[in-house]
Design a protein around this motif. Sequence first.
Motif, short mmCIF file in Angstrom:
data_model
loop_
_atom_site.label_atom_id
_atom_site.label_comp_id
_atom_site.label_asym_id
_atom_site.label_seq_id
_atom_site.Cartn_x
_atom_site.Cartn_y
_atom_site.Cartn_z
N MET A 170 0.85 -1.20 0.00
CA MET A 170 0.00 0.00 0.00
C MET A 170 0.89 1.25 0.00
SD MET A 170 -2.81 0.92 2.93
CE MET A 170 -3.40 2.56 3.21
N LYS A 171 0.69 2.11 -1.02
CA LYS A 171 1.53 3.29 -1.16
C LYS A 171 0.71 4.41 -1.79
CE LYS A 171 5.45 4.99 -3.83
NZ LYS A 171 6.45 4.74 -4.85
N PHE A 172 0.90 5.65 -1.28
CA PHE A 172 0.22 6.78 -1.92
C PHE A 172 1.02 8.06 -1.71
CE2 PHE A 172 -1.60 6.41 2.33
CZ PHE A 172 -1.62 7.71 2.80
N ILE A 173 0.78 9.04 -2.60
CA ILE A 173 1.45 10.34 -2.52
C ILE A 173 0.37 11.41 -2.37
CG2 ILE A 173 2.94 11.99 -3.74
CD1 ILE A 173 4.04 9.55 -5.32
N VAL A 174 0.58 12.35 -1.44
CA VAL A 174 -0.44 13.36 -1.18
C VAL A 174 0.23 14.68 -0.77
CG1 VAL A 174 -0.71 12.66 1.26
CG2 VAL A 174 -2.61 13.79 0.10
N SER A 175 -0.43 15.80 -1.04
CA SER A 175 0.10 17.12 -0.65
C SER A 175 0.01 17.26 0.87
CB SER A 175 -0.72 18.22 -1.32
OG SER A 175 -0.90 19.31 -0.45
N SER A 176 1.08 17.79 1.49
CA SER A 176 1.15 17.86 2.96
C SER A 176 0.08 18.80 3.55
CB SER A 176 2.53 18.33 3.39
OG SER A 176 2.83 19.58 2.82
N THR A 177 -0.13 19.98 2.93
CA THR A 177 -1.08 20.94 3.51
C THR A 177 -2.53 20.47 3.30
OG1 THR A 177 -0.80 22.21 1.48
CG2 THR A 177 0.32 23.03 3.42
N TYR A 178 -2.78 19.84 2.15
CA TYR A 178 -4.12 19.31 1.86
C TYR A 178 -4.48 18.22 2.87
CZ TYR A 178 -7.46 16.46 -0.98
OH TYR A 178 -8.51 15.72 -1.43
N LEU A 179 -3.53 17.34 3.15
CA LEU A 179 -3.77 16.26 4.11
C LEU A 179 -3.96 16.83 5.51
CD1 LEU A 179 -3.92 13.21 4.73
CD2 LEU A 179 -1.44 13.21 5.02
N LEU A 180 -3.10 17.78 5.89
CA LEU A 180 -3.19 18.38 7.24
C LEU A 180 -4.55 19.04 7.45
CD1 LEU A 180 -1.95 19.21 9.95
CD2 LEU A 180 -1.03 21.23 8.84
N LYS A 181 -4.99 19.80 6.43
CA LYS A 181 -6.27 20.52 6.56
C LYS A 181 -7.41 19.54 6.85
CE LYS A 181 -9.20 23.74 4.10
NZ LYS A 181 -9.88 23.65 2.84
N GLN A 182 -7.45 18.45 6.10
CA GLN A 182 -8.52 17.45 6.29
C GLN A 182 -8.40 16.74 7.64
OE1 GLN A 182 -11.03 17.20 4.26
NE2 GLN A 182 -10.15 18.61 2.78
N LEU A 183 -7.18 16.41 8.03
CA LEU A 183 -6.99 15.68 9.29
C LEU A 183 -7.29 16.56 10.51
CD1 LEU A 183 -3.80 13.48 8.75
CD2 LEU A 183 -6.18 12.89 8.39
N GLN A 184 -7.02 17.86 10.40
CA GLN A 184 -7.32 18.75 11.54
C GLN A 184 -8.83 18.82 11.79
OE1 GLN A 184 -5.00 22.20 10.29
NE2 GLN A 184 -3.76 22.02 12.14
N ILE A 185 -9.60 18.80 10.69
CA ILE A 185 -11.06 18.80 10.83
C ILE A 185 -11.51 17.51 11.52
CG2 ILE A 185 -13.23 18.67 9.53
CD1 ILE A 185 -11.91 20.55 7.45
N LEU A 186 -11.00 16.38 11.02
CA LEU A 186 -11.38 15.08 11.57
C LEU A 186 -10.87 14.89 13.00
CD1 LEU A 186 -10.60 12.85 8.47
CD2 LEU A 186 -12.86 13.51 9.26
N GLY A 187 -9.73 15.52 13.31
CA GLY A 187 -9.13 15.37 14.63
C GLY A 187 -10.04 15.85 15.75
N GLY A 188 -10.98 16.74 15.42
CA GLY A 188 -11.92 17.25 16.42
C GLY A 188 -12.82 16.17 17.00
N VAL A 189 -12.95 15.05 16.30
CA VAL A 189 -13.81 13.96 16.77
C VAL A 189 -13.12 13.16 17.88
CG1 VAL A 189 -14.99 11.82 16.07
CG2 VAL A 189 -14.84 13.74 14.47
N ILE A 190 -11.78 13.11 17.81
CA ILE A 190 -11.05 12.21 18.70
C ILE A 190 -10.97 12.76 20.12
CG2 ILE A 190 -8.80 11.07 19.07
CD1 ILE A 190 -8.44 11.14 16.02
#
Length: 372
Positions: free
Chosen positions: A1-21
């Motif tokens: 399993m391997k993928f490439i993603v933009s760092s700021t795009y990933l961070l923005k989405q994860l910060q939103i989801l992080g509010g659930v934890i």
Amino acid sequence: MKFIVSSTYLLKQLQILGGVINNNNTLPILDNFLFELNNDELTVSASDLETTMSSKLTVESDSEGKIAVPARLLLETLKTFPEQPLTFVVEDNNTIELSSNHGKYALAYAGGEEFPKAVSLEEPSSTTIEGDVLATAISKTIFASGNDDLRPVMSGVFFQFTQDDLTFVATDAHKLVKYSRNDISASQKAEFIMPKKPLNLLKGILSGSDSEVVIEYNESNARFTFEDTTLVCRLIDGKYPNYEAVIPKENPNKLVIDRGQFLSSVKRVSIFSNKTTHQVRLKIAGAELNISAEDVDYSNKAEERLTCSYQGDDMQIGFNSRFLTEMLSNLNANEVQLEMSLPNRAGILTPVDGLDDGEKVTMLVMPVMLNN
């Protein structure tokens, strides 16, 4: 399993989801994000068992897989990166390797199978509402909901949908806010109580957003879908109190006043009020409103006079200044109207202007007994 993603795009989405934890989870698996990769689509989820939120991200990949990655470690790492492509590769030794322009970082992951699945809604009813409208409805009401564990129904916001309008209500028995929109309606009647946490998450994401939100709900759960994000949460079980019964209908005494002046005055005077009751006294006669507070224990007192337009009998009424301040701060009107009947009956605060078409806000505040 391997993928490439933009760092700021990933961070923005994860910060939103992080509010659930939650900070302290009973199940260790809930400290992770679930990554589900299906070629160039990565679905990331976070859950606290009551609420599950997931986002779809576009990445560069041609593989598939499902793993749980430590949320805090990943977020703290991503925050330090400037914008750049990041490569994630799952290694054989149960670690996922993250490569940036300058280095490599290995995080231990868990199997994705342990991660709790989001509830699937059986035959839900649905309503579509604009994101910004929903965010406004939440922020106008959520501050009035209670924190009492003994009365869980009051710790959320009551959604009431009909074919004519949508109504949102919150109360903690001392104050009540009813926000309604008659320019939006539902296909069928529905009522449910939404907990505070998912509402705060939605409010943060949807504020100023013009995306459509599809709300689906049944007896026990609700699902909010917008753009590439889905939030599923468990509803609060129980029957909401009959709020219409507590809103006084006959209120002959009507006071109209500049909201900003009234708010500043209450804030200033309340500094001198008793620290347990926070009581301020409103004394209205003719076109003059006298606001005063006193803390007898420390001989502190304050008094201010404001001009207002008033119809009704001269009266004195006491309110908890914190409730008045919260309510006045939550209105964006230039002028507000306070309707009253008797010093022991609730006062009704409504905006005179500043509302959109189809928007209606009614705020109710219980008085406190004045000790003369």
